[in-house]
Design a protein around this motif. Structure first.
Motif, PDB file in Angstrom:
ATOM      1  N   VAL A  52      -9.769  54.790 -11.130  1.00 16.81           N
ATOM      2  CA  VAL A  52     -10.822  54.660 -12.148  1.00 16.81           C
ATOM      3  C   VAL A  52     -10.722  53.319 -12.864  1.00 16.81           C
ATOM      4  N   ALA A  53      -9.491  52.892 -13.158  1.00 19.23           N
ATOM      5  CA  ALA A  53      -9.294  51.616 -13.862  1.00 19.23           C
ATOM      6  C   ALA A  53      -9.755  50.437 -13.008  1.00 19.23           C
ATOM      7  N   GLN A  54      -9.485  50.506 -11.702  1.00 18.69           N
ATOM      8  CA  GLN A  54      -9.893  49.414 -10.815  1.00 18.69           C
ATOM      9  C   GLN A  54     -11.403  49.374 -10.608  1.00 18.69           C
ATOM     10  N   MET A  55     -12.048  50.510 -10.839  1.00 21.08           N
ATOM     11  CA  MET A  55     -13.513  50.556 -10.754  1.00 21.08           C
ATOM     12  C   MET A  55     -14.149  50.211 -12.099  1.00 21.08           C
ATOM     13  N   THR A  56     -13.274  49.798 -13.035  1.00 17.39           N
ATOM     14  CA  THR A  56     -13.666  49.348 -14.383  1.00 17.39           C
ATOM     15  C   THR A  56     -14.387  50.415 -15.202  1.00 17.39           C
ATOM     16  N   PHE A  57     -14.156  51.689 -14.868  1.00 20.94           N
ATOM     17  CA  PHE A  57     -14.715  52.757 -15.697  1.00 20.94           C
ATOM     18  C   PHE A  57     -13.895  52.934 -16.977  1.00 20.94           C
ATOM     19  N   VAL A  58     -12.627  52.557 -16.900  1.00 24.98           N
ATOM     20  CA  VAL A  58     -11.747  52.651 -18.065  1.00 24.98           C
ATOM     21  C   VAL A  58     -11.283  51.247 -18.425  1.00 24.98           C
ATOM     22  N   SER A  59     -11.581  50.836 -19.626  1.00 23.44           N
ATOM     23  CA  SER A  59     -11.196  49.484 -20.049  1.00 23.44           C
ATOM     24  C   SER A  59     -10.454  49.485 -21.381  1.00 23.44           C
ATOM     25  N   LEU A  64      -4.667  52.286 -21.333  1.00 26.79           N
ATOM     26  CA  LEU A  64      -4.060  51.746 -20.118  1.00 26.79           C
ATOM     27  C   LEU A  64      -2.608  51.326 -20.354  1.00 26.79           C
ATOM     28  N   ARG A  65      -2.350  50.809 -21.539  1.00 27.17           N
ATOM     29  CA  ARG A  65      -0.979  50.393 -21.865  1.00 27.17           C
ATOM     30  C   ARG A  65      -0.052  51.607 -21.977  1.00 27.17           C
ATOM     31  N   ILE A  66      -0.546  52.663 -22.611  1.00 28.50           N
ATOM     32  CA  ILE A  66       0.261  53.880 -22.762  1.00 28.50           C
ATOM     33  C   ILE A  66       0.583  54.484 -21.401  1.00 28.50           C
ATOM     34  N   GLN A  67      -0.444  54.584 -20.544  1.00 25.93           N
ATOM     35  CA  GLN A  67      -0.188  55.163 -19.217  1.00 25.93           C
ATOM     36  C   GLN A  67       0.677  54.241 -18.367  1.00 25.93           C
ATOM     37  N   CYS A  68       0.531  52.943 -18.565  1.00 19.32           N
ATOM     38  CA  CYS A  68       1.355  51.972 -17.834  1.00 19.32           C
ATOM     39  C   CYS A  68       2.831  52.152 -18.182  1.00 19.32           C
ATOM     40  N   MET A  69       3.099  52.339 -19.457  1.00 15.74           N
ATOM     41  CA  MET A  69       4.482  52.444 -19.917  1.00 15.74           C
ATOM     42  C   MET A  69       5.090  53.820 -19.647  1.00 15.74           C
ATOM     43  N   SER A  70       4.256  54.845 -19.659  1.00 16.23           N
ATOM     44  CA  SER A  70       4.802  56.205 -19.625  1.00 16.23           C
ATOM     45  C   SER A  70       4.852  56.845 -18.239  1.00 16.23           C
TER      46      SER A  70
END
Length: 295
Positions: A52-59, A64-70
């Motif tokens: 979803v992030a790569q399809m730019t639906f989530v910006s 994104l930072r929270i999910q990246c870290m966790s």
């Protein structure tokens, strides 16, 4: 992911059982089934967030930072916990066969609770650097804009991580192998005492055949987890699509062992299969009662 989820649910249903959890081995297997299910859920969540992030639906950068870290941190902890818990199962089985009638279920259960807590603290403590060194970067091109989650360690932290990866990989594997070897040899010796007409080698072969699934599990773990260990030492940027496939395969393979809990522990065991059938029957009865109550 579907297979992993089904495996986790069936394992959880099986080991969330008062009879099985009377001994430490049951608690370890219950913990393993929880980490398996959690691994599958987090992995699926990470996969879809990435898509979803790569399809730019989530910006939303905070999200994104929270999910990246966790998410990667949780996955790493779960994978390591699963390996250690499986090693604990091997130790428990070896201790059971060595102590025989002197084995105390209550003591085993108490020790298991303490060990699980220690393992949780240990795995979290040795994986915490993953959170501290993760960050988001933006890739701007003419055609698209993407946000990536990357991790970049200093040389000292990288060395520490490599050592920890090796410990988390090798130690449980060695423990598993030793546990199975002790289990097989002790059982063979015990049977040789009562079966005088049969020689030890014959009984040993019989035990190896009987416990071949236990022997295969650590070997399979080594094969599947080795790419992850190698990648922890070889940290570099991808230079081609071939590199991408190599890294993807190395990343995905370690998620296979947690999805084999049902195959490794439940299917070969008549006792666990019986408990699974009983638990499923109990759940089915409860569901039917609830439906009848609603209707």
């Amino acid at each position: 992911m579907v297979v992993g989820f089904i495996n986790g649910v069936l394992a959880l249903i099986t080991f969330n059982n008062k009879i099985i959890c009377k001994v430490g081995c049951g608690l370890y297997l219950l913990g393993s089934s929880i980490t398996t299910l959690l691994t599958t859920i987090i992995f699926g969540l990470k996969f879809w967030i990435l898509i979803v992030a790569q399809m730019t639906f989530v910006s939303n950068r905070l999200f994104l930072r929270i999910q990246c870290m966790s998410l990667d941190f949780i996955l790493r902890v779960c994978l390591n916990m699963d390996q250690w818990l499986n090693a604990c199962v091997a130790i428990e089985r070896a201790v059971t066969i060595i102590k025989a009638t002197k084995f105390h279920k209550k003591t085993s259960k108490k020790i298991a609770k303490i060990v699980i807590v220690i393992l949780v603290i240990f795995t979290i403590g040795t994986s915490i650097t993953d959170i501290l060194y993760r960050r988001l970067i933006e890739e701007d091109n003419e055609d698209y804009k993407r946000i990536w989650c990357i991790v970049s360690y200093s040389s000292s932290v990288k060395t520490f991580n490599s050592i920890m990866h090796t410990i988390h990989f090798l130690t449980p594997v060695i423990i598993n192998l030793l546990g199975v070897i002790i289990l097989i040899t002790r059982k063979s010796r015990q049977r040789s005492i009562f079966q005088i007409n049969r020689n030890f080698k014959e009984l040993l072969k019989e035990q190896i055949s009987e416990h071949k699934s236990l022997l295969a599990a650590p070997i399979l773990l080594v094969i599947l987890a080795l790419p992850r260990l190698i990648l922890s030492f070889v940290s570099r940027c991808m230079e081609s699509t071939n590199d991408a496939w190599l890294f993807l395969i190395g990343y995905f393979l370690p998620f296979i062992p947690p999805m084999l809990t049902f195959v490794v522990f439940i299917l070969p065991s008549k006792f666990y299969k019986q408990q699974l059938h009983k638990s499923l029957a109990a759940y089915r009865t409860n569901v039917q009662r609830q439906l009848n109550y609603i209707i």
